[in-house]
Scaffold this motif. Structure first.
Motif, PDB file in Angstrom:
ATOM      1  N   LEU A  76       0.863  -1.177   0.000  1.00 18.23           N
ATOM      2  CA  LEU A  76       0.000   0.000   0.000  1.00 18.23           C
ATOM      3  C   LEU A  76       0.896   1.223   0.000  1.00 18.23           C
ATOM      4  N   GLU A  77       0.572   2.184  -0.841  1.00 21.35           N
ATOM      5  CA  GLU A  77       1.339   3.422  -0.895  1.00 21.35           C
ATOM      6  C   GLU A  77       0.391   4.596  -0.930  1.00 21.35           C
ATOM      7  N   GLY A  78       0.723   5.615  -0.170  1.00 20.99           N
ATOM      8  CA  GLY A  78      -0.066   6.829  -0.225  1.00 20.99           C
ATOM      9  C   GLY A  78      -0.176   7.516   1.115  1.00 20.99           C
ATOM     10  N   VAL A  79      -0.867   8.638   1.086  1.00 17.29           N
ATOM     11  CA  VAL A  79      -1.143   9.399   2.300  1.00 17.29           C
ATOM     12  C   VAL A  79      -2.393   8.792   2.928  1.00 17.29           C
ATOM     13  N   PRO A  80      -2.349   8.470   4.222  1.00 15.03           N
ATOM     14  CA  PRO A  80      -3.501   7.821   4.841  1.00 15.03           C
ATOM     15  C   PRO A  80      -4.729   8.729   4.876  1.00 15.03           C
ATOM     16  N   SER A  81      -5.878   8.126   4.632  1.00 17.81           N
ATOM     17  CA  SER A  81      -7.125   8.875   4.711  1.00 17.81           C
ATOM     18  C   SER A  81      -7.591   9.003   6.154  1.00 17.81           C
ATOM     19  N   GLU A  82      -7.086   8.120   7.024  1.00 17.13           N
ATOM     20  CA  GLU A  82      -7.451   8.175   8.435  1.00 17.13           C
ATOM     21  C   GLU A  82      -6.283   7.669   9.271  1.00 17.13           C
ATOM     22  N   VAL A  83      -6.007   8.358  10.361  1.00 14.61           N
ATOM     23  CA  VAL A  83      -4.968   7.951  11.306  1.00 14.61           C
ATOM     24  C   VAL A  83      -5.598   7.951  12.697  1.00 14.61           C
ATOM     25  N   GLU A  84      -5.477   6.825  13.411  1.00  6.95           N
ATOM     26  CA  GLU A  84      -6.022   6.714  14.759  1.00  6.95           C
ATOM     27  C   GLU A  84      -4.916   6.302  15.718  1.00  6.95           C
ATOM     28  N   TYR A  85      -4.724   7.098  16.757  1.00 14.43           N
ATOM     29  CA  TYR A  85      -3.727   6.789  17.777  1.00 14.43           C
ATOM     30  C   TYR A  85      -4.456   6.483  19.078  1.00 14.43           C
ATOM     31  N   PHE A  86      -4.067   5.377  19.713  1.00 18.92           N
ATOM     32  CA  PHE A  86      -4.629   5.002  20.996  1.00 18.92           C
ATOM     33  C   PHE A  86      -3.485   4.937  22.014  1.00 18.92           C
ATOM     34  N   THR A 135      -5.282   4.098   7.679  1.00 20.95           N
ATOM     35  CA  THR A 135      -6.106   3.620   6.574  1.00 20.95           C
ATOM     36  C   THR A 135      -5.535   4.194   5.288  1.00 20.95           C
ATOM     37  N   VAL A 136      -4.996   3.317   4.443  1.00 17.37           N
ATOM     38  CA  VAL A 136      -4.422   3.706   3.157  1.00 17.37           C
ATOM     39  C   VAL A 136      -5.129   2.891   2.083  1.00 17.37           C
ATOM     40  N   GLU A 137      -5.626   3.556   1.068  1.00 14.45           N
ATOM     41  CA  GLU A 137      -6.352   2.911  -0.032  1.00 14.45           C
ATOM     42  C   GLU A 137      -7.509   2.051   0.483  1.00 14.45           C
ATOM     43  N   GLY A 138      -8.155   2.502   1.557  1.00 12.23           N
ATOM     44  CA  GLY A 138      -9.315   1.799   2.094  1.00 12.23           C
ATOM     45  C   GLY A 138      -8.990   0.608   2.970  1.00 12.23           C
ATOM     46  N   VAL A 139      -7.718   0.339   3.231  1.00 14.05           N
ATOM     47  CA  VAL A 139      -7.306  -0.789   4.073  1.00 14.05           C
ATOM     48  C   VAL A 139      -6.789  -0.245   5.398  1.00 14.05           C
ATOM     49  N   ARG A 140      -7.379  -0.707   6.503  1.00 12.32           N
ATOM     50  CA  ARG A 140      -6.984  -0.249   7.852  1.00 12.32           C
ATOM     51  C   ARG A 140      -6.020  -1.261   8.452  1.00 12.32           C
ATOM     52  N   LEU A 141      -4.830  -0.801   8.832  1.00 15.59           N
ATOM     53  CA  LEU A 141      -3.796  -1.683   9.378  1.00 15.59           C
ATOM     54  C   LEU A 141      -3.172  -1.064  10.623  1.00 15.59           C
ATOM     55  N   ALA A 186       1.523  12.275  11.132  1.00 16.56           N
ATOM     56  CA  ALA A 186       1.303  11.090  10.297  1.00 16.56           C
ATOM     57  C   ALA A 186       0.216  11.325   9.256  1.00 16.56           C
ATOM     58  N   GLU A 187      -0.723  12.215   9.541  1.00 12.61           N
ATOM     59  CA  GLU A 187      -1.829  12.438   8.615  1.00 12.61           C
ATOM     60  C   GLU A 187      -1.377  12.978   7.264  1.00 12.61           C
ATOM     61  N   GLY A 188      -0.315  13.737   7.217  1.00 10.54           N
ATOM     62  CA  GLY A 188       0.128  14.310   5.963  1.00 10.54           C
ATOM     63  C   GLY A 188       1.322  13.609   5.332  1.00 10.54           C
ATOM     64  N   ARG A 189       1.804  12.546   5.937  1.00  9.13           N
ATOM     65  CA  ARG A 189       2.996  11.850   5.457  1.00  9.13           C
ATOM     66  C   ARG A 189       2.621  10.752   4.469  1.00  9.13           C
ATOM     67  N   TYR A 190       3.595  10.359   3.664  1.00 11.61           N
ATOM     68  CA  TYR A 190       3.419   9.310   2.654  1.00 11.61           C
ATOM     69  C   TYR A 190       3.885   7.980   3.250  1.00 11.61           C
ATOM     70  N   PHE A 191       3.023   6.965   3.207  1.00 11.97           N
ATOM     71  CA  PHE A 191       3.318   5.652   3.784  1.00 11.97           C
ATOM     72  C   PHE A 191       3.532   4.620   2.682  1.00 11.97           C
ATOM     73  N   VAL A 192       4.479   3.719   2.902  1.00 19.74           N
ATOM     74  CA  VAL A 192       4.666   2.538   2.062  1.00 19.74           C
ATOM     75  C   VAL A 192       4.598   1.351   3.021  1.00 19.74           C
ATOM     76  N   ILE A 193       3.554   0.526   2.882  1.00 20.64           N
ATOM     77  CA  ILE A 193       3.315  -0.581   3.810  1.00 20.64           C
ATOM     78  C   ILE A 193       3.285  -1.889   3.029  1.00 20.64           C
ATOM     79  N   LYS A 194       4.137  -2.829   3.411  1.00 23.42           N
ATOM     80  CA  LYS A 194       4.125  -4.183   2.837  1.00 23.42           C
ATOM     81  C   LYS A 194       3.453  -5.095   3.848  1.00 23.42           C
ATOM     82  N   TYR A 195       2.453  -5.872   3.385  1.00 20.51           N
ATOM     83  CA  TYR A 195       1.694  -6.701   4.316  1.00 20.51           C
ATOM     84  C   TYR A 195       1.142  -7.931   3.610  1.00 20.51           C
ATOM     85  N   PHE A 196       0.708  -8.907   4.422  1.00 20.02           N
ATOM     86  CA  PHE A 196       0.021 -10.087   3.903  1.00 20.02           C
ATOM     87  C   PHE A 196      -1.477  -9.780   3.905  1.00 20.02           C
ATOM     88  N   PRO A 197      -2.170 -10.070   2.817  1.00 21.22           N
ATOM     89  CA  PRO A 197      -3.551  -9.617   2.691  1.00 21.22           C
ATOM     90  C   PRO A 197      -4.564 -10.296   3.615  1.00 21.22           C
TER      91      PRO A 197
END
Length: 141
Positions: free
Chosen positions: A77-87, A100-106, A119-130
């Motif tokens: 997944l690559e892109g700027v997240p549409s949603e960032v949640e910190y707990f 949440t990047v490209e509709g996938v929440r991880l 984090a809301e304005g940064r570009y993320f590159v996430i490698k993951y198992f689907p």
């Protein structure tokens, strides 16, 4: 760096072995065993068998991703997240950050040294198992 990739194999194996052990125990242990109470130990057998099946179902997602682990074929997944949640940490749970990047929440583990606002304005590159949503690696640019 994301969670250690070797933990993926450990969790997959531990889930499978514990699930099979619980199911086998509930089926094959003698009816007159002292640990069982009630009519032939049926309530305990049902609970142990149900727990074993639940663990096997949860470890199923790791087995589906196992061929991807072997071949190194990760989804990216690559892109700027549409949603960032910190707990923040509370009680027995540690801090967690979900993006949440490209509709996938991880969940990102370990949590990066970036505030939720940064984090809301940064570009993320996430490698993951689907299927298991196991994050292999992530970068914040």
């Amino acid at each position: 760096m994301a969670e250690d990739i070797n933990s993926f194999i450990f969790i997959m194996a531990a889930g499978t072995i514990s699930g099979l052990s619980l199911v086998s125990f509930s089926i094959f242990v003698q009816k007159d065993w002292k640990g069982f109470r009630g009519k032939n130990g049926l309530p305990i057998r049902i609970v142990l068998g149900g727990m074993g099946l639940l663990v096997l179902i949860m470890s199923h997602f790791f087995w589906v991703d196992f061929p991807n682990y072997i071949t190194g074929d990760y989804r990216t997944l690559e892109g700027v997240p549409s949603e960032v949640e910190y707990f923040p940490p509370s009680g027995k749970t540690g801090e967690s950050l979900f993006v949440t990047v490209e509709g996938v929440r991880l969940p990102l583990n370990p949590v990066p040294e970036v505030s939720e606002e940064e984090a809301e304005g940064r570009y993320f590159v996430i490698k993951y198992f689907p299927y298991s949503s196991w994050i292999v690696d992530y970068e914040i640019e």
